[in-house]
Design a protein around this motif. Sequence first.
Motif, short mmCIF file in Angstrom:
data_model
loop_
_atom_site.label_atom_id
_atom_site.label_comp_id
_atom_site.label_asym_id
_atom_site.label_seq_id
_atom_site.Cartn_x
_atom_site.Cartn_y
_atom_site.Cartn_z
N THR A 229 0.83 -1.20 0.00
CA THR A 229 0.00 0.00 0.00
C THR A 229 0.87 1.25 0.00
O THR A 229 0.57 2.24 -0.68
CB THR A 229 -0.93 0.01 1.23
N VAL A 230 1.96 1.21 0.78
CA VAL A 230 2.89 2.35 0.80
C VAL A 230 3.42 2.62 -0.61
O VAL A 230 3.45 3.78 -1.07
CB VAL A 230 4.05 2.07 1.77
N LEU A 231 3.81 1.58 -1.32
CA LEU A 231 4.32 1.75 -2.67
C LEU A 231 3.25 2.27 -3.63
O LEU A 231 3.55 3.05 -4.54
CB LEU A 231 4.88 0.43 -3.19
N SER A 232 2.02 1.85 -3.43
CA SER A 232 0.92 2.36 -4.26
C SER A 232 0.77 3.87 -4.07
O SER A 232 0.55 4.61 -5.05
CB SER A 232 -0.39 1.66 -3.89
N LEU A 233 0.89 4.33 -2.83
CA LEU A 233 0.78 5.75 -2.55
C LEU A 233 1.97 6.53 -3.13
O LEU A 233 1.79 7.64 -3.65
CB LEU A 233 0.69 5.97 -1.03
N VAL A 234 3.16 5.93 -3.07
CA VAL A 234 4.32 6.56 -3.69
C VAL A 234 4.11 6.67 -5.20
O VAL A 234 4.36 7.70 -5.82
CB VAL A 234 5.60 5.77 -3.39
N SER A 235 3.63 5.59 -5.80
CA SER A 235 3.37 5.57 -7.24
C SER A 235 2.37 6.64 -7.65
O SER A 235 2.48 7.23 -8.73
CB SER A 235 2.86 4.19 -7.65
N ALA A 236 1.42 6.91 -6.76
CA ALA A 236 0.40 7.94 -7.04
C ALA A 236 0.91 9.35 -6.81
O ALA A 236 0.19 10.31 -7.05
CB ALA A 236 -0.82 7.69 -6.17
N GLY A 237 2.16 9.48 -6.33
CA GLY A 237 2.74 10.81 -6.14
C GLY A 237 2.39 11.45 -4.81
O GLY A 237 2.61 12.65 -4.63
N ILE A 238 1.88 10.65 -3.85
CA ILE A 238 1.46 11.20 -2.56
C ILE A 238 2.67 11.62 -1.73
O ILE A 238 2.61 12.59 -0.97
CB ILE A 238 0.62 10.17 -1.77
N GLY A 239 3.79 10.92 -1.87
CA GLY A 239 4.97 11.26 -1.07
C GLY A 239 6.07 10.24 -1.28
O GLY A 239 6.04 9.43 -2.21
N VAL A 240 7.07 10.29 -0.38
CA VAL A 240 8.20 9.36 -0.43
C VAL A 240 8.13 8.46 0.80
O VAL A 240 7.43 8.77 1.76
CB VAL A 240 9.55 10.11 -0.47
N ALA A 241 8.88 7.35 0.80
CA ALA A 241 8.80 6.42 1.93
C ALA A 241 10.07 5.59 2.03
O ALA A 241 10.67 5.22 1.02
CB ALA A 241 7.59 5.50 1.77
N LEU A 242 10.47 5.30 3.26
CA LEU A 242 11.52 4.32 3.51
C LEU A 242 10.88 2.94 3.60
O LEU A 242 9.94 2.74 4.37
CB LEU A 242 12.26 4.64 4.81
N VAL A 243 11.39 2.01 2.81
CA VAL A 243 10.79 0.68 2.73
C VAL A 243 11.89 -0.38 2.73
O VAL A 243 13.07 -0.08 2.47
CB VAL A 243 9.94 0.54 1.44
N SER A 251 6.33 -4.64 -8.65
CA SER A 251 6.15 -3.95 -9.94
C SER A 251 5.18 -2.79 -9.77
O SER A 251 3.96 -2.98 -9.73
CB SER A 251 5.63 -4.94 -11.00
N PHE A 252 5.72 -1.60 -9.65
CA PHE A 252 4.90 -0.39 -9.55
C PHE A 252 5.43 0.65 -10.54
O PHE A 252 6.63 0.92 -10.59
CB PHE A 252 4.95 0.20 -8.14
N ASP A 253 4.53 1.20 -11.34
CA ASP A 253 4.91 2.28 -12.23
C ASP A 253 5.22 3.53 -11.41
O ASP A 253 4.67 3.73 -10.32
CB ASP A 253 3.77 2.60 -13.22
N ASN A 254 6.09 4.36 -11.94
CA ASN A 254 6.39 5.66 -11.35
C ASN A 254 7.01 5.55 -9.96
O ASN A 254 6.81 6.42 -9.11
CB ASN A 254 5.12 6.53 -11.28
N VAL A 255 7.78 4.49 -9.69
CA VAL A 255 8.47 4.36 -8.41
C VAL A 255 9.96 4.09 -8.68
O VAL A 255 10.30 3.17 -9.43
CB VAL A 255 7.89 3.23 -7.55
N THR A 256 10.80 4.91 -8.07
CA THR A 256 12.25 4.75 -8.16
C THR A 256 12.80 4.52 -6.76
O THR A 256 12.30 5.09 -5.78
CB THR A 256 12.90 6.01 -8.76
N PHE A 257 13.83 3.69 -6.65
CA PHE A 257 14.42 3.38 -5.35
C PHE A 257 15.84 3.95 -5.28
O PHE A 257 16.63 3.80 -6.22
CB PHE A 257 14.45 1.87 -5.12
N ARG A 258 16.14 4.58 -4.13
CA ARG A 258 17.46 5.19 -3.94
C ARG A 258 17.99 4.89 -2.54
O ARG A 258 17.22 4.70 -1.60
CB ARG A 258 17.36 6.72 -4.10
N LYS A 259 19.31 4.86 -2.43
CA LYS A 259 19.94 4.72 -1.12
C LYS A 259 19.86 6.04 -0.37
O LYS A 259 19.80 7.10 -0.97
CB LYS A 259 21.40 4.30 -1.28
N VAL A 260 19.89 5.94 0.96
CA VAL A 260 19.84 7.12 1.82
C VAL A 260 21.04 7.11 2.75
O VAL A 260 21.32 6.10 3.42
CB VAL A 260 18.54 7.17 2.65
#
Length: 295
Positions: A229-243, A251-260
């Motif tokens: 669900t968190v990833l779905s919200l990220v995909s929708a542009g609602i915000g960012v998240a640590l996962v 497999s989610f469109d519009n989601v990129t993963f980065r190191k912090v």
Amino acid sequence: MLELAHIRSFIAVASELHFGRASIRLNLTQPALSRQIQSLEQILKVELFVRTSRSVRLTSAGHGFLREAHRLLEQAETAVRVARRSERTENGAVVIGLIGAATYDVLPKLIREARAAFPALELSFTEMLTSEQIDALARRRIDLGLGRLPSGARGLCTAVIAKERLVLAIPTDHSLARVARITLQDLTRHSYIGYEPNPTTVLYELLEQVFRDSQCSPQVVQRSKQTQTVLSLVSAGIGVALVPETARRASFDNVTFRKVVGLNGRALEMHAIWRPDNDNPALPSFRTLLLSVLG
């Protein structure tokens, strides 16, 4: 060749010291029993009994052989029990509860190895939160759990089977996607999607500790129980998240993963969890396989 029939016949006669009673005990005719004892004495090349018309008694060789005969019979019975238990294991069933993160790497590998080792073993899986797994273990609805072990779990056996780092999930067109070095402080300037407060949820506790240690607070706009669900919200542009890093496999469109930067090697542990008093005969061998493959 020495056979179990010889051993059983000898023990019966040695116990009864009477061929008639021993033959009844073994459901054999007396001549057949006598032939068994004679055959055994020929194999051993010693006399085991002194026979007269009035009595039967053990010779010194018979006394010595009696102790070993009992051991041989016990070993044979143990071998039968082990074989039958192994058959039940391979043809039994194990019910497993697991969190979503286990479906990416842990589950496929486990299924492949289990099918190779126990082709007739029936495995069934139910996705559930770790807190739900602990309740299901208490109610004996599952045999084994694969989850994040909360600090409050008591009376259960556990073993670490995987560790994974935290990564940042961001919308692909988000401004942070163009930042070369992302820190925890960077997250405080953007809408953040968190996990629901729950003292039994390890991921929530870990992220809270991460932000406390860094002395920063994200701007939480939405919370959820599940990473999907968190990833779905990220995909929708609602915000960012640590996962968890395994979320990269989703497999989610519009989601990129980065190191912090600043997580200091913080990692999530995944545990195998089971009751110490589970009497499912299929569980020990399966659990040994699981720990050898993943532990």
